[in-house]
Design a protein around this motif. Structure first.
Motif, PDB file in Angstrom:
ATOM      1  N   LEU A 228     -31.378 -54.538 -37.259  1.00 36.22           N
ATOM      2  CA  LEU A 228     -32.567 -55.298 -36.874  1.00 36.22           C
ATOM      3  C   LEU A 228     -33.157 -56.043 -38.064  1.00 36.22           C
ATOM      4  O   LEU A 228     -33.761 -57.114 -37.904  1.00 36.22           O
ATOM      5  CB  LEU A 228     -33.621 -54.370 -36.259  1.00 36.22           C
ATOM      6  N   ASP A 229     -32.967 -55.502 -39.258  1.00 37.90           N
ATOM      7  CA  ASP A 229     -33.509 -56.161 -40.463  1.00 37.90           C
ATOM      8  C   ASP A 229     -32.899 -57.557 -40.659  1.00 37.90           C
ATOM      9  O   ASP A 229     -33.508 -58.421 -41.296  1.00 37.90           O
ATOM     10  CB  ASP A 229     -33.284 -55.296 -41.705  1.00 37.90           C
ATOM     11  N   LYS A 230     -31.732 -57.780 -40.084  1.00 37.82           N
ATOM     12  CA  LYS A 230     -31.116 -59.113 -40.144  1.00 37.82           C
ATOM     13  C   LYS A 230     -32.011 -60.157 -39.500  1.00 37.82           C
ATOM     14  O   LYS A 230     -32.041 -61.324 -39.918  1.00 37.82           O
ATOM     15  CB  LYS A 230     -29.756 -59.075 -39.428  1.00 37.82           C
ATOM     16  N   TRP A 231     -32.788 -59.736 -38.491  1.00 38.79           N
ATOM     17  CA  TRP A 231     -33.607 -60.671 -37.721  1.00 38.79           C
ATOM     18  C   TRP A 231     -35.072 -60.673 -38.121  1.00 38.79           C
ATOM     19  O   TRP A 231     -35.758 -61.678 -37.954  1.00 38.79           O
ATOM     20  CB  TRP A 231     -33.486 -60.351 -36.228  1.00 38.79           C
ATOM     21  N   ILE A 262     -36.380 -48.038 -38.995  1.00 37.50           N
ATOM     22  CA  ILE A 262     -35.641 -49.300 -39.062  1.00 37.50           C
ATOM     23  C   ILE A 262     -34.993 -49.405 -40.437  1.00 37.50           C
ATOM     24  O   ILE A 262     -35.687 -49.431 -41.460  1.00 37.50           O
ATOM     25  CB  ILE A 262     -36.559 -50.522 -38.834  1.00 37.50           C
ATOM     26  N   GLU A 263     -33.679 -49.443 -40.456  1.00 35.20           N
ATOM     27  CA  GLU A 263     -32.945 -49.491 -41.723  1.00 35.20           C
ATOM     28  C   GLU A 263     -33.446 -50.622 -42.612  1.00 35.20           C
ATOM     29  O   GLU A 263     -33.662 -51.746 -42.156  1.00 35.20           O
ATOM     30  CB  GLU A 263     -31.451 -49.676 -41.450  1.00 35.20           C
ATOM     31  N   ASN A 264     -33.693 -50.305 -43.875  1.00 30.55           N
ATOM     32  CA  ASN A 264     -34.124 -51.262 -44.909  1.00 30.55           C
ATOM     33  C   ASN A 264     -35.534 -51.815 -44.712  1.00 30.55           C
ATOM     34  O   ASN A 264     -35.923 -52.763 -45.397  1.00 30.55           O
ATOM     35  CB  ASN A 264     -33.144 -52.449 -45.012  1.00 30.55           C
ATOM     36  N   LEU A 265     -36.312 -51.218 -43.789  1.00 31.76           N
ATOM     37  CA  LEU A 265     -37.628 -51.799 -43.522  1.00 31.76           C
ATOM     38  C   LEU A 265     -38.763 -50.780 -43.458  1.00 31.76           C
ATOM     39  O   LEU A 265     -39.736 -50.903 -44.205  1.00 31.76           O
ATOM     40  CB  LEU A 265     -37.575 -52.597 -42.217  1.00 31.76           C
ATOM     41  N   THR A 266     -38.689 -49.808 -42.563  1.00 33.95           N
ATOM     42  CA  THR A 266     -39.801 -48.867 -42.431  1.00 33.95           C
ATOM     43  C   THR A 266     -39.791 -47.883 -43.610  1.00 33.95           C
ATOM     44  O   THR A 266     -38.737 -47.622 -44.211  1.00 33.95           O
ATOM     45  CB  THR A 266     -39.740 -48.118 -41.097  1.00 33.95           C
ATOM     46  N   PRO A 267     -40.959 -47.335 -43.977  1.00 29.61           N
ATOM     47  CA  PRO A 267     -41.100 -46.587 -45.239  1.00 29.61           C
ATOM     48  C   PRO A 267     -40.092 -45.478 -45.456  1.00 29.61           C
ATOM     49  O   PRO A 267     -39.470 -45.403 -46.527  1.00 29.61           O
ATOM     50  CB  PRO A 267     -42.523 -46.030 -45.140  1.00 29.61           C
ATOM     51  N   GLU A 268     -39.909 -44.608 -44.474  1.00 27.02           N
ATOM     52  CA  GLU A 268     -39.003 -43.477 -44.676  1.00 27.02           C
ATOM     53  C   GLU A 268     -37.542 -43.912 -44.698  1.00 27.02           C
ATOM     54  O   GLU A 268     -36.717 -43.314 -45.394  1.00 27.02           O
ATOM     55  CB  GLU A 268     -39.253 -42.424 -43.597  1.00 27.02           C
ATOM     56  N   ALA A 269     -37.215 -44.983 -43.948  1.00 23.40           N
ATOM     57  CA  ALA A 269     -35.843 -45.492 -43.959  1.00 23.40           C
ATOM     58  C   ALA A 269     -35.514 -46.114 -45.314  1.00 23.40           C
ATOM     59  O   ALA A 269     -34.389 -45.990 -45.818  1.00 23.40           O
ATOM     60  CB  ALA A 269     -35.649 -46.520 -42.850  1.00 23.40           C
ATOM     61  N   VAL A 270     -36.490 -46.769 -45.916  1.00 22.63           N
ATOM     62  CA  VAL A 270     -36.288 -47.351 -47.256  1.00 22.63           C
ATOM     63  C   VAL A 270     -36.130 -46.249 -48.288  1.00 22.63           C
ATOM     64  O   VAL A 270     -35.290 -46.323 -49.187  1.00 22.63           O
ATOM     65  CB  VAL A 270     -37.480 -48.272 -47.621  1.00 22.63           C
TER      66      VAL A 270
END
Length: 424
Positions: A228-231, A262-270
């Protein structure tokens, strides 16, 4: 459940019978989910889901009054979900009669109770309390006692706070004693993803549609979304936060999601990346065909499925300031393109009172008004939560409103075309 000495004393009545009952309620709630202990609430403010003065909710008013009479008001100030009615929103004589004489007859009384209990201010009525303009924005790691599903999923996912999907009234109980049971999304283990969702669309997926697809698939589980980070990028800017607000509301209402990553976006995923994914996580692939399938399977519950829309709601959950500006520009451009000056059907954009106040200070407010669009602070769901609205062909770009009412869902782009071109 193991209680501290202070918690046990409250339960035993050291601070009065009413507070003991509140503590007992929380302990029973925790026991139902096998919570091992109670933990302190650390957020500055609370948020309550019950904002509407329905006549049939007399037990709520009685309970609130007992709390007030015992002088055990909330430890925290709080915001609350939106008001249910606004005289500026289109309604016929019969609807207004039902709203004011039968349904929301206790609204003024209940709002006075909320003020005495600890309402942040007289305009703190919104489902998007975390907006900067409203001021109830928890910090990463804060423990909350919220109940509003779209706010809970946003706080957990976008802000990195910790909150379970509590029910109404439990939210104020936690706030009164300052503790909540420790289980589920408050724990590290409970925040691990049990689904990996791979977004493989050829264009930016509609937030409300993507959230709906994921919510219906994973239900109450935690999804880790890849692609999703692609978009929407890798920065939590205004556009990304607005997208995730709408996406999350759909996951929470079309399913029961209380947290997503969300990969590469939300705090814990980062911070933790794939370490957030449980070993036995399931996989769900979403492509263009899957989103099309999901949308085509939404039921149309209008009496006449081909009826011409008579009302449009945009803003469930409430719109952000930037969304109001973007919608203004888009409607202006589309109207001009179609040689029209005003929207073809009565249209209501809803946002928090404080957001609308900020919007009125911009040049966009007068421009939006010129298109015929009405702005309001209400909860569209509460407006439509009556038998009369079931007969109305209402359209919306909110999957939450579609799920809980008879409103028919269209994407933002489809709504824009209907409003500026006319038609079904």
């Amino acid at each position: 459940m193991i209680l501290t000495q202070e918690q046990q004393a409250i339960l035993d009545g050291a601070r009065g019978e009413t507070l003991a009952k509140v503590m007992k309620t929380l302990v029973m709630y925790g026991d139902a989910f096998e919570a091992e202990k109670l933990v302190p609430i650390t957020s500055k403010y609370n948020h309550l889901v019950t904002s509407f003065g329905l006549k049939v909710m007399s037990p709520v008013y009685d309970l609130m009054q007992k709390i007030l009479d015992a002088d055990v008001a909330s430890e925290q100030k709080f915001s609350v979900d939106p008001r249910p009615i606004d005289k500026n929103v289109p309604a016929n004589f019969l609807q207004n009669f039902v709203f004011n004489k039968f349904m929301y007859t206790k609204q003024d009384f209940y709002e006075k109770q909320l003020e005495k209990l600890g309402l942040m201010d007289k305009d703190a009525f919104t489902c998007t309390c975390y907006m900067d303009e409203v001021g109830n924005t928890p910090k990463k790691g804060d423990v909350l006692s919220w109940a509003e599903s779209s706010a809970v999923v946003y706080a957990n996912s976008v802000l990195g706070a910790r909150c379970n999907r509590n029910s109404g009234i439990i939210d104020i109980m936690g706030s009164i004693v300052g503790y909540v049971p420790y289980f589920g999304l408050l724990t590290d283990e409970g925040r691990k993803a049990t689904w990996v969702v791979k977004v493989q669309t050829t264009k930016k997926p509609e937030a409300q549609l993507l959230g709906s697809a994921i919510g219906m698939k994973v239900m109450e589980d935690v999804p880790y979304v890849v692609g999703l980070d692609k978009w929407i990028g890798t920065e939590l800017d205004d556009n990304a936060k607005a997208y995730l607000k709408d996406f999350g509301a759909a996951t929470a209402s079309n399913g029961a999601v209380g947290l997503y990553h969300i990969e590469n976006l939300t705090p814990e995923a980062v911070e933790l990346a794939s370490a957030l994914i449980a070993e036995d996580a399931k996989e769900y692939i979403i492509d263009d065909a899957e989103l099309e399938r999901v949308q085509k399977n939404y039921p149309v519950v209008w009496k006449n499925p081909d009826a011409k829309p008579k009302l449009c709601f945009v803003g469930c959950p409430h719109l952000s300031l930037e969304q109001l500006k973007t919608w203004t520009v888009n409607i202006e451009e589309k109207l001009k393109e179609n040689s029209n000056k005003k929207v073809s059907i009565p249209t209501v954009f809803t946002a928090a009172p404080k957001v609308l106040e900020a919007f009125e200070k911009t040049e966009y407010a007068a421009r939006l008004k010129a298109t015929g669009v009405i702005t309001s602070y209400i909860c569209p769901l509460m407006y439509m939560n009556n038998p009369l609205c079931k007969k109305m062909p209402v359209i919306t770009s909110s999957n939450k409103l579609r799920t809980y009412t008879s409103a028919k869902y269209y994407t933002d782009g489809e709504i824009l075309d209907i409003l500026t071109k006319g038609g079904k």
